[in-house]
Design a protein around this motif. Structure first.
Motif, short mmCIF file in Angstrom:
data_model
loop_
_atom_site.label_atom_id
_atom_site.label_comp_id
_atom_site.label_asym_id
_atom_site.label_seq_id
_atom_site.Cartn_x
_atom_site.Cartn_y
_atom_site.Cartn_z
N ILE A 1 36.38 25.35 37.54
CA ILE A 1 36.78 25.85 36.48
C ILE A 1 37.30 24.36 35.52
O ILE A 1 37.20 24.56 34.40
N THR A 58 37.27 32.42 38.18
CA THR A 58 38.82 32.61 38.44
C THR A 58 39.12 33.87 39.17
O THR A 58 40.09 33.70 39.86
N TRP A 59 38.52 34.61 38.84
CA TRP A 59 38.86 35.96 39.74
C TRP A 59 38.23 35.82 41.25
O TRP A 59 39.21 36.07 42.11
N TYR A 101 36.35 26.65 43.55
CA TYR A 101 36.35 27.34 42.43
C TYR A 101 37.36 26.71 41.32
O TYR A 101 37.10 26.82 40.07
N ALA A 102 38.49 26.03 41.58
CA ALA A 102 39.25 25.24 40.71
C ALA A 102 38.71 24.18 40.21
O ALA A 102 38.53 23.90 38.99
N GLY A 145 45.24 31.00 35.23
CA GLY A 145 44.63 31.45 36.15
C GLY A 145 44.55 30.51 37.34
O GLY A 145 45.51 30.07 37.75
N LEU A 146 43.53 30.35 38.12
CA LEU A 146 43.41 29.78 39.45
C LEU A 146 44.06 28.25 39.31
O LEU A 146 44.73 27.92 40.26
N GLU A 147 43.71 27.66 38.47
CA GLU A 147 44.17 26.23 38.07
C GLU A 147 45.85 25.91 38.01
O GLU A 147 46.17 24.72 38.29
N LYS A 191 33.89 31.35 33.38
CA LYS A 191 35.37 30.92 33.88
C LYS A 191 35.91 32.16 34.37
O LYS A 191 36.72 32.05 35.37
N SER A 192 36.07 33.31 33.70
CA SER A 192 36.79 34.38 34.10
C SER A 192 36.16 35.06 35.46
O SER A 192 36.90 35.28 36.28
#
Length: 611
Positions: free
Chosen positions: A507, A534-535, A503-504, A557-559, A530-531
């Motif tokens: 994104i 990220t979730w 997922y990273a 977020g995830l990044e 993206k949201s």
């Protein structure tokens, strides 16, 4: 059956006589019930009246029916078993009227003639026919038929005494209520008339021998000093007064004319619009309530009651208080003391007072401003308005009466019943004041119903085939041994759990696309994607390194997760790349798409269920 020779010899008369002969064979009993099965009188395909039909033959049929009816009444007494011929004739005529072979109100007109010619004892028995055939007689309803029912019952009620025949009067009223719809205007007093003919007479001359010179003038001796006021004046303290000061009550002889004069106000409420009359009513009601609280209570037992103008029912199945039926109390002074102690008598009087108070409260300035009062007929828009002081008194005495009614045996149950009836009556009064607007919904036309049904079906129907969420190819099952099919579904390659790194990477790709987006709509869609991703990535990362979330900056977020969360040890995912590997070196093709992930997840659920 004796039939007079004056009956004209016509086909209708001969046909009715033949049907009555057959009826004596079909119905063996001589009672009103059960109703005659008219269809059993018809042989083969013949009509009920043979060759006679409605329309031009209807007058002949009605004339023949009346001739047979009157001749039977003249020759047979209602107590004779052969009088069943009349009931059979009425059943046959009702059968014909339902098929438009004669007038719809013919049966009711004949019953009206029957009741007019019978004694009250005979009317009690004949009225059973109306009760047992009510649904058949009133269906279908028509204006002419309703008028006959109303006239018939009103004439019967005029002959009856509510005091001597309360049960029969109740039967007539119940028949009326069941015969007319709830919203029928014929049973409504639109002009607001009161039963002023209901006059209560009492020994008014006794007022001269009592300390109160006039029957209602309880304040005639106001010039007497306050220290000398005892029983001559009804000086009941206000409700807000402390309970330590016990209010003085009037003497029995002084209260007698005051108490019975209240009935004149109950039967004609507009008399209270006069200031002096309102004061007399107020003082009289307060004196009555105070006396009720003072006297000892006597509860009537089953089968016993105070002497009245009507016998009380003595049925042992009645409730003790409900057994006291007093349609009209006797007003003798000798009985007055006993009546005051009777709890049932007290409750009847206080319920009358509650009805009167509710009427007065509809005349306050606030109530008169309501829309339903503004729409009322002129006859029900009274010029009198209750002022603030009178309104406060009415509310206070209503509370006092309500509290007193809840005392005694089953007091709370009794008051709840009274309060429920009065509350429903308020709604009934509002409906009458609003000119009796119909509250019955009209039937939905057939066309509207069909259109709505078809429209609802189109709205829920699948216009396009719904794509199956299970996107895996299951054709391999047809070439697989059934015993090994389940193991194929459990294969590790059927579902690969994505890693947060997956997922990273997605994104980072979305961030590049955002820089190249041209329209706001495109940017909005990318931000939503993206949201969502990220979730999903954060949810996977939380399974092994939840404590690392403290390092995430607010709004990031995830990044921004530490690299350690991307290892297989952190996520618990054997397929996740190690932290030492280059993130960009993981090809995106090695990770399943979102649809493939959903499909694999569904496969895993199916496998677990089968297991």
């Amino acid at each position: 059956m004796a039939v007079a020779t004056t009956i004209p010899a016509n086909p209708a008369t001969a046909r009715l006589n033949d049907l009555l002969r057959r009826a004596r064979e079909v119905k063996q009993t001589s009672s009103i019930d059960p109703p005659l099965q008219v269809s059993a009188l018809i042989e083969g395909d013949e009509g009920i009246l043979g060759s006679l039909q409605g329309g031009k033959d209807a007058p002949d049929i009605e004339s023949a029916a009346k001739s047979i009816f009157y001749s039977t009444l003249a020759s047979i007494d209602i107590s004779d078993p052969s009088f069943v011929t009349v009931w059979d004739l009425l059943d046959i005529l009702q059968y014909c009227s339902n098929r438009d072979l004669c007038s719809q109100q013919l049966v009711l007109l004949l019953i009206e003639e029957l009741l007019d010619g019978l004694s009250l004892t005979g009317c009690r028995y004949a009225f059973t026919f109306l009760e047992s055939r009510r649904e058949t007689l009133i269906s279908p309803q028509s204006q002419n038929k309703n008028l006959v029912i109303l006239r018939l019952c009103n004439e019967l009620l005029r002959r009856l005494s509510r005091a001597e025949d309360p049960v029969f009067c109740g039967r007539v009223y119940i028949f009326l209520f069941q015969s007319f719809p709830l919203g029928d205007r014929s049973s409504v007093n639109l002009r607001g008339n009161f039963h002023v003919e209901n006059v209560t007479t009492f020994e008014e001359y006794l007022g001269a021998s009592t300390p109160v010179e006039d029957g209602m003038d309880v304040d005639a001796k106001e010039e007497v000093s306050e220290d000398a006021q005892v029983t001559e004046k009804d000086d009941v303290p206000a409700i807000s007064e402390t309970p330590t000061a016990k209010p003085p009550t009037m003497d029995i002889n002084a209260l007698y004319p005051v108490f019975w004069s209240l009935q004149n106000f109950f039967s004609d409420p507009p008399r209270l619009f006069d200031t002096e009359n309102f004061k007399r009513f107020k003082d009289g009601l307060e004196a009555t309530l105070a006396k009720f609280k003072e006297v000892p209570k006597v509860i009537q037992t089953v089968g016993t009651s105070l002497p009245t103008s009507a016998e009380s029912p003595s049925d042992g199945g009645y409730d003790e208080l409900a057994s006291a039926s007093n349609p009209k109390y006797l007003t003798s002074l000798d009985l007055f003391k006993l009546e005051l102690s009777d709890l049932a008598f007290q409750r009847h009087i206080l319920v009358q007072a509650l009805i009167m108070i509710d009427f007065l409260l509809t005349l306050t300035e606030k109530s008169k401003s309501k829309p339903y009062y503004q729409a009322a007929q002129k006859a029900m828009q009274y010029p009198f308005t209750l002022n603030d002081e009178e309104t406060e008194w009415a509310l206070g005495i209503k509370v006092s009466i309500a509290n007193y009614l809840q005392e005694g045996p089953d007091g709370k149950f009794y008051y709840r019943m009274v309060d429920t009836v009065l509350s429903r009556d308020k709604n009934w009064v509002r409906w009458k004041m609003a000119n009796c607007k119909s509250f019955q919904r009209k039937k939905v036309p057939t066309k509207d119903y069909v259109d709505s049904k078809s429209g609802a079906q189109r709205a829920v129907s699948n216009k396009k085939g719904t794509k199956s969420r299970v996107s895996s190819d299951l054709h391999f099952l047809s070439n697989t041994d059934p015993q090994n099919a389940l193991s194929q579904l459990r294969h590790d390659q059927k579902f690969v759990k994505p890693s947060p790194q997956f997922y990273a990477n997605l994104i980072r790709t979305i961030d590049l696309d955002l820089d190249m987006a041209d329209t706001e709509e495109e940017k909005r869609k990318l931000l939503d994607t993206k949201s969502s991703r990220t979730w999903r990535g954060l949810r996977l990362a939380s399974q092994g390194q939840l404590k690392s979330f403290d390092n995430i900056e607010h709004g990031k977020g995830l990044e921004k997760l530490p690299p350690v969360t991307l290892s297989s040890e952190a996520t618990g995912d054997e397929n996740a790349p190690n932290a030492s590997e280059d993130r960009d070196s993981v090809p995106q093709e090695q990770h399943p798409s979102v649809e493939e992930q959903r499909a694999g997840h569904q496969d895993q659920i199916m496998a677990d269920s089968a297991e």
